[in-house]
Design an enzyme around this catalytic site. Structure first.
Site, mmCIF file in Angstrom:
data_model
loop_
_atom_site.group_PDB
_atom_site.id
_atom_site.type_symbol
_atom_site.label_atom_id
_atom_site.label_comp_id
_atom_site.label_asym_id
_atom_site.label_seq_id
_atom_site.Cartn_x
_atom_site.Cartn_y
_atom_site.Cartn_z
ATOM 1 N N THR A 96 36.150 27.877 42.931
ATOM 2 C CA THR A 96 36.683 28.918 42.062
ATOM 3 C C THR A 96 35.511 29.439 41.251
ATOM 4 O O THR A 96 34.966 28.715 40.427
ATOM 5 C CB THR A 96 37.792 28.379 41.146
ATOM 6 N N LYS A 171 42.072 34.327 42.659
ATOM 7 C CA LYS A 171 42.170 32.941 42.192
ATOM 8 C C LYS A 171 42.072 32.857 40.671
ATOM 9 O O LYS A 171 42.802 32.083 40.035
ATOM 10 C CB LYS A 171 41.075 32.097 42.851
ATOM 11 N N LYS A 240 37.127 26.235 32.425
ATOM 12 C CA LYS A 240 36.121 27.061 33.100
ATOM 13 C C LYS A 240 36.767 28.257 33.775
ATOM 14 O O LYS A 240 36.280 29.387 33.671
ATOM 15 C CB LYS A 240 35.351 26.201 34.102
#
Length: 293
Positions: A96, A171, A240
């Site tokens: 990701t 995503k 994150k």
């Protein structure tokens, strides 16, 4: 596509390597952790001592790495893919990551005759091990089609979103929505308790109505109501991802018109003061700003 390399043999990469092996591929792997490499070697995965060695041997190279910075180092380092991969190599980035970084790397690799598609995944370590991941894909139709046998061995569902970077955009949006749903679900369940109604029973009602989400249907019964909190995905990783989503919103000029997203981003960042990085990401439902965990 006969020989597949996997860079990053942690919780996700380990499962993907084993799924590829079950799918009939010859699988080679690399991880800087001797323990991670040893576990896969015992399962019959051929271990190489560098990314360069992998890039020279394989038909496709799957990346399972924590951040864009690590992906960039693996691609651009002296021992990396761009300098050592053979022409025709296909790189499949399941991390990701930052879409801007992904697009930049794809352009750099293209100059070396190497293709890249972004294929971030959902489904956690269990899905990786069972070959049951969901993938959202960014890349040319030709490259995605070429990757299909490899992707099929690792996943149960694949959606081709668009050109390179589109998978990572999707995503980040998915994870921002999941992160936001966890925040509101946590508040809602505290409201249920304060009103004297069992959260478990409230969830049954919500899941039969229009307020349901993946969080209420899966996360709560699987990892939260039973106090398991063992999904395999950490607070650090979700923070994150939320931060990357905030960066994307800022870069596209949409953050100013996204107050709910901005608040979700702020709360996830603030949770670092009381919910440790290594805690399961579902712990966010217990976060109350200003209160120590």
């Amino acid at each position: 596509m006969k020989i597949i390399g996997v860079v990053g043999l942690g919780n996700m990469g380990r499962g993907m390597a084993l799924s590829l092996q079950r799918g009939g591929f010859t699988v080679l792997g690399y991880d800087p952790s001797p323990a991670a490499a040893r576990t896969l070697a015992e399962a019959g995965i051929g271990i190489r001592t560098s990314v360069a060695a992998l890039a020279k041997e394989v038909d496709a190279l799957v990346l399972s790495l924590p951040t864009s910075q690590v992906v960039e180092a693996v691609v651009n380092g002296a021992d990396g893919i761009a300098a050592n991969g053979r022409r025709g190599l296909l790189v499949i980035d399941t991390s990701t990551a930052d879409p801007a970084s992904t697009r930049k790397l794809a352009a750099q690799l293209d100059e070396a005759g190497i293709a890249l598609i972004d294929a971030p995944v959902s489904g956690g370590p269990k899905g990786a091990l069972n070959g049951a991941l969901t993938m959202v894909l960014g890349g040319s139709a030709e490259d995605v089609a070429r990757a299909e046998p490899v992707l099929a061995a690792m996943s149960a569902k694949r959606v081709h979103i668009g050109d390179v970077g589109a998978g990572h955009v999707t995503k980040l949006i998915n994870n921002l929505m999941c992160a936001s749903h966890l925040l509101i679900a946590g508040e809602a369940m505290r409201l249920a308790e304060a009103a004297g109604v069992s959260p478990a029973r409230v969830l049954e009602g919500v899941n039969a109505g229009s307020g349901r989400s993946g969080v209420t249907q899966t996360n709560y019964p699987t990892w939260i109501l039973n106090d398991a909190f063992d999904s395999g995905f950490t607070m650090k990783l979700m923070r994150k991802d939320v931060r990357l989503a905030m960066n994307l919103a800022e870069a596209t000029g949409t953050l100013a018109t996204a107050p709910f997203s901005a608040q979700a981003g702020r709360l996830w960042a603030a949770s670092a003061e009381s919910v440790a990085d290594d805690e399961d990401f579902n712990r966010i439902v217990q976060f109350i700003e200003g209160r120590k965990a």
